[in-house]
Motif scaffolding. Structure first.
Motif, PDB file in Angstrom:
ATOM      1  N   MET A  27       0.790  -1.085   0.034  1.00 58.87           N
ATOM      2  CA  MET A  27      -0.001   0.156   0.019  1.00 58.87           C
ATOM      3  C   MET A  27       0.655   1.372   0.072  1.00 58.87           C
ATOM      4  SD  MET A  27      -2.821  -1.014   2.878  1.00 58.87           S
ATOM      5  CE  MET A  27      -3.510   0.611   2.945  1.00 58.87           C
ATOM      6  N   ALA A  28       1.934   1.274   0.666  1.00 52.99           N
ATOM      7  CA  ALA A  28       2.851   2.477   0.907  1.00 52.99           C
ATOM      8  C   ALA A  28       3.451   2.599  -0.525  1.00 52.99           C
ATOM      9  CB  ALA A  28       3.619   2.143   2.135  1.00 52.99           C
ATOM     10  N   SER A  29       3.818   1.558  -1.162  1.00 52.43           N
ATOM     11  CA  SER A  29       4.645   1.890  -2.320  1.00 52.43           C
ATOM     12  C   SER A  29       3.811   1.822  -3.739  1.00 52.43           C
ATOM     13  CB  SER A  29       5.631   0.742  -2.638  1.00 52.43           C
ATOM     14  OG  SER A  29       5.052  -0.505  -2.640  1.00 52.43           O
ATOM     15  N   ASP A  30       2.340   1.789  -3.471  1.00 49.88           N
ATOM     16  CA  ASP A  30       1.804   1.533  -4.966  1.00 49.88           C
ATOM     17  C   ASP A  30       1.738   2.917  -6.013  1.00 49.88           C
ATOM     18  OD1 ASP A  30       0.496  -0.762  -4.457  1.00 49.88           O
ATOM     19  OD2 ASP A  30      -1.102  -0.069  -3.811  1.00 49.88           O
ATOM     20  N   SER A  31       2.176   4.061  -5.327  1.00 48.61           N
ATOM     21  CA  SER A  31       2.456   5.267  -6.232  1.00 48.61           C
ATOM     22  C   SER A  31       3.899   5.582  -6.188  1.00 48.61           C
ATOM     23  CB  SER A  31       1.583   6.277  -5.658  1.00 48.61           C
ATOM     24  OG  SER A  31       1.925   6.912  -4.393  1.00 48.61           O
ATOM     25  N   TYR A  32       4.948   4.668  -5.582  1.00 42.49           N
ATOM     26  CA  TYR A  32       6.231   5.057  -5.703  1.00 42.49           C
ATOM     27  C   TYR A  32       6.920   4.071  -6.280  1.00 42.49           C
ATOM     28  CZ  TYR A  32      10.732   6.195  -3.387  1.00 42.49           C
ATOM     29  OH  TYR A  32      12.167   6.595  -3.345  1.00 42.49           O
ATOM     30  N   HIS A  33       7.824   4.511  -7.228  1.00 48.12           N
ATOM     31  CA  HIS A  33       8.757   3.338  -7.741  1.00 48.12           C
ATOM     32  C   HIS A  33      10.135   3.676  -8.124  1.00 48.12           C
ATOM     33  CE1 HIS A  33       4.424   2.208  -9.398  1.00 48.12           C
ATOM     34  NE2 HIS A  33       4.152   3.666  -9.481  1.00 48.12           N
ATOM     35  N   VAL A  34      10.906   2.704  -7.912  1.00 46.07           N
ATOM     36  CA  VAL A  34      12.439   2.662  -7.955  1.00 46.07           C
ATOM     37  C   VAL A  34      12.853   1.908  -9.313  1.00 46.07           C
ATOM     38  CG1 VAL A  34      14.458   2.003  -6.999  1.00 46.07           C
ATOM     39  CG2 VAL A  34      12.515   2.695  -5.498  1.00 46.07           C
ATOM     40  N   MET A  35      13.632   2.827  -9.965  1.00 50.22           N
ATOM     41  CA  MET A  35      14.302   2.463 -11.342  1.00 50.22           C
ATOM     42  C   MET A  35      15.962   2.228 -11.055  1.00 50.22           C
ATOM     43  SD  MET A  35      11.652   4.344 -13.858  1.00 50.22           S
ATOM     44  CE  MET A  35      11.796   5.938 -13.003  1.00 50.22           C
ATOM     45  N   ASN A  36      16.341   1.413 -12.041  1.00 48.83           N
ATOM     46  CA  ASN A  36      17.881   1.388 -12.185  1.00 48.83           C
ATOM     47  C   ASN A  36      18.511   1.483 -13.488  1.00 48.83           C
ATOM     48  OD1 ASN A  36      18.965   1.240  -9.443  1.00 48.83           O
ATOM     49  ND2 ASN A  36      17.485  -0.688  -9.516  1.00 48.83           N
ATOM     50  N   THR A  37      19.520   1.713 -13.895  1.00 49.38           N
ATOM     51  CA  THR A  37      20.109   1.756 -15.346  1.00 49.38           C
ATOM     52  C   THR A  37      20.151   0.376 -15.581  1.00 49.38           C
ATOM     53  OG1 THR A  37      22.211   1.957 -14.306  1.00 49.38           O
ATOM     54  CG2 THR A  37      21.318   3.995 -15.221  1.00 49.38           C
ATOM     55  N   GLY A  38      20.421   0.058 -16.913  1.00 49.46           N
ATOM     56  CA  GLY A  38      20.413  -1.435 -17.286  1.00 49.46           C
ATOM     57  C   GLY A  38      21.789  -2.152 -17.043  1.00 49.46           C
ATOM     58  N   ASP A  39      22.771  -1.472 -16.358  1.00 50.85           N
ATOM     59  CA  ASP A  39      24.017  -2.366 -15.953  1.00 50.85           C
ATOM     60  C   ASP A  39      23.946  -2.638 -14.547  1.00 50.85           C
ATOM     61  OD1 ASP A  39      23.931   0.436 -15.127  1.00 50.85           O
ATOM     62  OD2 ASP A  39      26.289   0.179 -15.000  1.00 50.85           O
ATOM     63  N   ALA A  40      24.580  -3.594 -14.288  1.00 50.87           N
ATOM     64  CA  ALA A  40      24.862  -4.109 -12.898  1.00 50.87           C
ATOM     65  C   ALA A  40      26.188  -4.870 -12.952  1.00 50.87           C
ATOM     66  CB  ALA A  40      23.639  -4.935 -12.546  1.00 50.87           C
ATOM     67  N   PHE A  41      27.392  -4.076 -12.116  1.00 47.36           N
ATOM     68  CA  PHE A  41      28.393  -4.830 -12.071  1.00 47.36           C
ATOM     69  C   PHE A  41      28.837  -5.082 -10.315  1.00 47.36           C
ATOM     70  CE2 PHE A  41      28.825  -1.488 -15.427  1.00 47.36           C
ATOM     71  CZ  PHE A  41      29.007  -2.756 -16.587  1.00 47.36           C
ATOM     72  N   GLY A  42      29.224  -6.120 -10.325  1.00 47.66           N
ATOM     73  CA  GLY A  42      29.857  -6.491  -8.803  1.00 47.66           C
ATOM     74  C   GLY A  42      29.751  -7.953  -8.580  1.00 47.66           C
ATOM     75  N   GLY A  43      29.678  -8.222  -7.223  1.00 49.70           N
ATOM     76  CA  GLY A  43      29.465  -9.634  -7.192  1.00 49.70           C
ATOM     77  C   GLY A  43      28.017  -9.741  -6.659  1.00 49.70           C
ATOM     78  N   PRO A  44      27.880 -10.116  -5.490  1.00 51.12           N
ATOM     79  CA  PRO A  44      26.467 -10.471  -5.099  1.00 51.12           C
ATOM     80  C   PRO A  44      25.726  -9.321  -4.825  1.00 51.12           C
ATOM     81  CG  PRO A  44      27.810 -10.855  -3.258  1.00 51.12           C
ATOM     82  CD  PRO A  44      28.694 -10.578  -4.387  1.00 51.12           C
ATOM     83  N   VAL A  45      25.934  -8.022  -4.745  1.00 49.57           N
ATOM     84  CA  VAL A  45      25.381  -6.871  -4.647  1.00 49.57           C
ATOM     85  C   VAL A  45      25.412  -5.983  -6.014  1.00 49.57           C
ATOM     86  CG1 VAL A  45      25.222  -4.570  -3.341  1.00 49.57           C
ATOM     87  CG2 VAL A  45      25.663  -6.636  -2.201  1.00 49.57           C
ATOM     88  N   PHE A  46      24.636  -5.828  -6.465  1.00 49.14           N
ATOM     89  CA  PHE A  46      24.437  -5.004  -8.091  1.00 49.14           C
ATOM     90  C   PHE A  46      25.047  -3.696  -7.640  1.00 49.14           C
ATOM     91  CE2 PHE A  46      21.376  -8.455  -8.826  1.00 49.14           C
ATOM     92  CZ  PHE A  46      21.913  -9.270  -9.768  1.00 49.14           C
ATOM     93  N   ASP A  47      25.764  -3.214  -8.405  1.00 48.06           N
ATOM     94  CA  ASP A  47      26.231  -1.832  -8.548  1.00 48.06           C
ATOM     95  C   ASP A  47      25.734  -1.067  -9.834  1.00 48.06           C
ATOM     96  OD1 ASP A  47      27.675   0.469  -8.013  1.00 48.06           O
ATOM     97  OD2 ASP A  47      29.364  -0.282  -8.719  1.00 48.06           O
ATOM     98  N   TYR A  48      24.678  -0.549  -9.780  1.00 48.19           N
ATOM     99  CA  TYR A  48      24.082   0.439 -10.984  1.00 48.19           C
ATOM    100  C   TYR A  48      24.824   1.786 -11.001  1.00 48.19           C
ATOM    101  CZ  TYR A  48      20.640  -3.218 -11.009  1.00 48.19           C
ATOM    102  OH  TYR A  48      19.753  -4.513 -10.740  1.00 48.19           O
ATOM    103  N   SER A  49      24.749   2.120 -12.445  1.00 49.42           N
ATOM    104  CA  SER A  49      25.264   3.572 -12.502  1.00 49.42           C
ATOM    105  C   SER A  49      24.296   4.673 -12.034  1.00 49.42           C
ATOM    106  CB  SER A  49      25.700   3.730 -14.034  1.00 49.42           C
ATOM    107  OG  SER A  49      26.773   2.919 -14.541  1.00 49.42           O
ATOM    108  N   GLY A  50      23.155   4.143 -12.032  1.00 50.61           N
ATOM    109  CA  GLY A  50      22.303   5.138 -11.583  1.00 50.61           C
ATOM    110  C   GLY A  50      21.116   4.569 -10.874  1.00 50.61           C
ATOM    111  N   GLU A  51      20.043   5.500 -10.118  1.00 51.52           N
ATOM    112  CA  GLU A  51      19.051   5.023  -9.675  1.00 51.52           C
ATOM    113  C   GLU A  51      18.143   6.260  -9.922  1.00 51.52           C
ATOM    114  OE1 GLU A  51      18.781   2.353  -6.042  1.00 51.52           O
ATOM    115  OE2 GLU A  51      18.214   4.108  -5.231  1.00 51.52           O
ATOM    116  N   ALA A  52      16.843   5.668 -10.122  1.00 49.90           N
ATOM    117  CA  ALA A  52      15.731   6.860 -10.172  1.00 49.90           C
ATOM    118  C   ALA A  52      14.505   6.418  -9.587  1.00 49.90           C
ATOM    119  CB  ALA A  52      15.429   6.931 -11.863  1.00 49.90           C
TER     120      ALA A  52
END
Length: 141
Positions: A27-52
């Motif tokens: 309910m709290a997130s129905d109108s809030y959305h998180v996005m990332n760039t199409g790259d993901a580098f790094g081990g088990p934790v993804f390291d994106y170039s950007g977050e939106a």
């Protein structure tokens, strides 16, 4: 201290009331959305170039460059689908730097209600966008 059935029921009732009163994560997130760039580098934790982030209330679109990789991030905002003709686009570079547009600016930033909005979020360098990720959300707020 003596623990009685009455106390146990009181505690259970209080926990139930609190659980019902608080909004669920969905309910709290129905109108809030998180996005990332199409790259993901790094081990088990993804390291994106950007977050939106897109917040439907106020049509707030925020982009942040989250990696010191020599690339900026670029967001294209379009009606219906991410690969449609953009209403607008904007860029931000430098790790930790963010940029925001919102409905209160008027014009193209005031996105239509009850319609899908497409987002294409990319790494950007030397006039070229790459490693994009497409998103689509229904703007009903």
């Amino acid at each position: 201290m003596k623990f009685t059935v009455r106390k146990a029921l009181g505690v259970a009732g209080a926990v139930t009331a609190l659980t019902v009163a608080l909004p669920s994560p969905a309910m709290a997130s129905d109108s809030y959305h998180v996005m990332n760039t199409g790259d993901a580098f790094g081990g088990p934790v993804f390291d994106y170039s950007g977050e939106a982030y897109f917040t439907e209330h106020g049509d707030i679109v925020k982009i942040c460059d989250t990696d010191a990789d020599g690339y900026a991030v670029k967001m294209y905002v379009a009606l219906d689908n991410a690969d449609g003709a953009p209403l607008y686009s904007f860029t931000r570079g430098g790790e930790g730097n963010c940029a925001t547009h919102q409905a209160s600016e008027g014009g193209v930033y005031n996105l239509p209600e009850n319609r899908y909005i497409g987002f294409q979020f990319c790494r950007y360098k030397d006039g070229h966008a790459g490693e994009c990720e497409n998103y689509r959300f229904y703007n009903d707020h």
